[in-house]
Design a protein around this motif. Structure first.
Motif: not given
Length: 654
Positions: A312-316
């Motif tokens: 799982x890869x997330x950017x914010x």
């Protein structure tokens, strides 16, 4: 009956002690008188020694003989013996057995299916297994030969027995029938008998193998039985801590008639290690051929049979807000996939001032199954790598490096942060970046990219898995799997009115008309940026720029154009190693003008060698404890609030 020789013969007849003073004793007295009269004129003494051997008292014997023989008998002097203790069990006669069968037939019709069944559900030991007829006669003769009649005890000098067996058999049957009638009338009249309980379905076949499913379910031992350990130590010498490997059962480690569950109620999923394997020194240690290699093919296949892991890869871009979302479940644990992923990598740009609080919130959301493998920061750029706690032993040392692209600013808001490590035999690189902002500054963003791939000095100590395909001028070529995510700040080359009209006309899943104007898509197609990288298909609305706390795009005087500034791209050394499963945004979180963007991947993993520096299971233990404690506290507060709502009452006055 008497033989021609005139000596009584010993006949084995089963007589119950309960008839000692009844009709049988009278019958014995009459027969003794007749026999004594017939044998009164003969010389010699009766063989009383044989009677004494079986425990007959002398006084009882003298009562049965006539007065003429009492004076002529030569009796040896002996001391009297106390009577024997009565036995608790008795032998069942043929009539009694038949009566029992008749009784069971009347009480339960199920007993007709098994005519040989003699035991009942009450578990009586006396009636469970009657002895054979021959053995019962022997026992009765040893106990009740005292009351046998002299006619039935005739023995000649030659020791031969003659006719009269038929009469004795008739007499025995009469006594047995009388005894059975007595039992039917008195002995067993008031004893209730329960119906036999049979299983609803046939029982599973029992196997000799101690690892069979039948034995594991049939011989389950409860935890409160503490005496099994002593018996196990007596049999096997010691209690094994892990008996789950079936290979131990075929080599004489355990006896075939014993169950593994009799020594341990629960099974361990860990494979037992033989002492001889620990003693052996393998020269192939660290090679793919080593059977005990920690990062080898055998261990990889045990944890990942298909050799694929979920990432799982997330950017914010948090816009520097102090306020964190109340719930991060919609971001980290979306409801679309059924299962959680094996690895979680979260990158933040313009992060909140309290970085530790942000990491605690991530740990609290992911729960006790995940641990923080590593976290790093570069100014307000944050990156956190969480991994399942079962997999921390297969990771190498974690290394990170940073690059600053805006030197003038004292606060490092623009730049890149990279974290790398090797998992089994596959090397990973994760980069989060914040490129130069502005609608027309495409070239500046490309310069930020080029500076990052050249200045990011990774790896440092962990060896390259394939140095022949690496380049010193590009950090992304020195790793097997690369994920690059962040606020790239690429915009849509279109005015606000046109973008708004397209968003109103098209549904949320069809964004092809907008992507025609996307700067990053066009630059990647030319090969001027992110060479060799791919991006999954976009089926979500632009993630920038929203009014904080609302679903509407920028309503200020600047009227910024909605754009896909937050992206996730990936590349691999080997074709089709990375498969994009999902690529979406999280519109529920509205604390920033950016919406978080995340992607799910299935990544192929290869076995490795043990000659790399390992992380040795290191993780942030303090963060783990704080996150789990806060998770429990929050759950208890939630339950208390629900309880208070149910118990509270509202009164209205009209």
């Amino acid at each position: 009956m008497s033989t021609p020789n005139g000596f009584p013969q010993h006949a084995r007849v089963c007589v119950s002690r309960s008839l000692e003073g009844g009709a049988v004793q009278d019958l014995q007295a009459k027969k003794a008188g007749k026999a004594a009269k017939k044998e009164a004129g003969r010389d010699g003494a009766l063989p009383t020694e044989g009677l004494l051997k079986i425990g007959t008292p002398i006084s009882e014997t003298l009562k049965l003989l006539p007065e003429e023989l009492k004076s002529s008998m030569k009796i040896k002097s002996m001391s009297p013996r106390p009577p024997r203790k009565p036995r608790l069990e008795r032998a069942a006669s043929l009539d009694e057995k038949s009566w029992r069968r008749w009784r069971r037939f009347r009480t339960s019709q199920e007993s007709l299916t098994d005519p040989n069944e003699t035991s009942s559900s009450n578990g009586s030991l006396q009636e469970a297994s009657p002895s054979p007829p021959s053995r019962s006669r022997d026992l009765c003769c040893q106990q009740d030969s005292l009351h046998s009649s002299p006619d039935a005890l005739e023995a000649g000098p030659a020791g031969k027995s003659r006719g009269g067996a038929s009469d004795l058999g008739k007499r025995a049957s009469e006594i047995s029938s009388a005894f059975g009638g007595l039992l039917r009338g008195k002995g067993l009249a008031g004893k209730p008998r329960l119906a036999q309980i049979l299983p609803a379905r046939p029982l599973p076949p029992m196997e000799l193998n101690v690892a069979s499913h039948s034995l594991r379910t049939a011989n389950r031992m409860d935890a409160d039985c503490l005496d099994y350990r002593q018996s196990a130590q007596h049999r096997f010498g010691r209690v094994s801590s892990s008996l789950s490997d079936t290979r131990l059962h075929g080599n004489g480690t355990l006896c075939d008639n014993c169950s593994t569950d009799s020594m341990k109620s629960t099974f361990s999923l860990l494979t037992p290690i033989r002492a001889k394997d620990v003693r052996s020194r393998s020269y192939l240690e660290g090679s793919l051929l080593a059977s005990g290699a920690l990062l080898g093919a055998e261990e990889l296949s045990r944890y990942f049979p298909d050799r694929n892991i979920g990432i799982f890869v997330a950017t914010w871009n948090m816009q520097g807000q102090k306020e964190l979302p109340v719930n991060l479940d919609d971001l980290l644990l979306p409801t679309d996939p059924d299962f959680a992923q094996d690895m979680y990598v979260i990158g933040v740009q313009e992060g909140c001032p309290d970085r530790r609080e942000w990491e605690i919130r991530l740990q609290e959301t992911l729960g006790p199954h995940y641990v923080l493998l590593h976290s790093a920061a570069h100014g307000v750029l944050y990156m956190s790598v969480f991994i399942r706690r079962d997999l921390i032993w297969f990771c190498s040392e974690v290394e990170y490096a940073t690059v600053t692209t805006r030197i003038v600013s004292q606060i490092k808001t623009k730049g890149a942060l990279g974290i790398c490590f090797t998992f089994f035999g596959t090397s990973f690189l994760f980069i989060t970046s914040h490129f130069t902002s502005g609608d027309s500054k495409v070239n500046e963003r490309k310069l930020d990219y080029n500076k990052t791939i050249q200045a990011l000095t990774l790896p440092k100590n962990v060896p390259d898995t394939n140095p022949y395909r690496s380049s010193s001028s590009d950090v992304t070529t020195r790793f097997d799997e690369v994920f690059w995510f962040g606020d790239f700040n690429f915009r849509l080359n279109k005015d606000r009115e046109t973008v708004d009209s397209i968003l109103k006309q098209n549904p949320d899943t069809d964004m092809s008309q907008l992507l025609v104007y996307d700067q990053l898509t066009s630059e990647m197609s030319r090969g001027s940026i992110f060479k060799g990288f791919q991006e999954a298909d976009i089926h979500f609305r632009p993630s920038y720029k929203f009014d904080i706390g609302k679903d509407s795009y920028d309503t200020t005087s600047k009227q910024r154009t909605p754009s896909y500034t937050d992206r996730v791209v990936f590349r691999s050394r080997y074709k089709d190693d990375i498969q994009a499963v999902k690529y979406s945004s999280c519109p529920v979180i509205k604390t920033s003008d950016h919406r978080p963007v995340f992607a799910l991947f299935r990544v192929k993993v290869r076995p490795g060698r043990d000659n790399i520096p390992l992380a040795a299971g290191q993780f942030d233990r303090e963060l783990y404890l704080i996150g789990i404690r806060r998770r429990i506290t929050r759950e208890l507060q939630k339950r208390l609030e629900q309880k208070d709502q149910k118990s509270s009452s509202i009164c209205s006055i009209s």
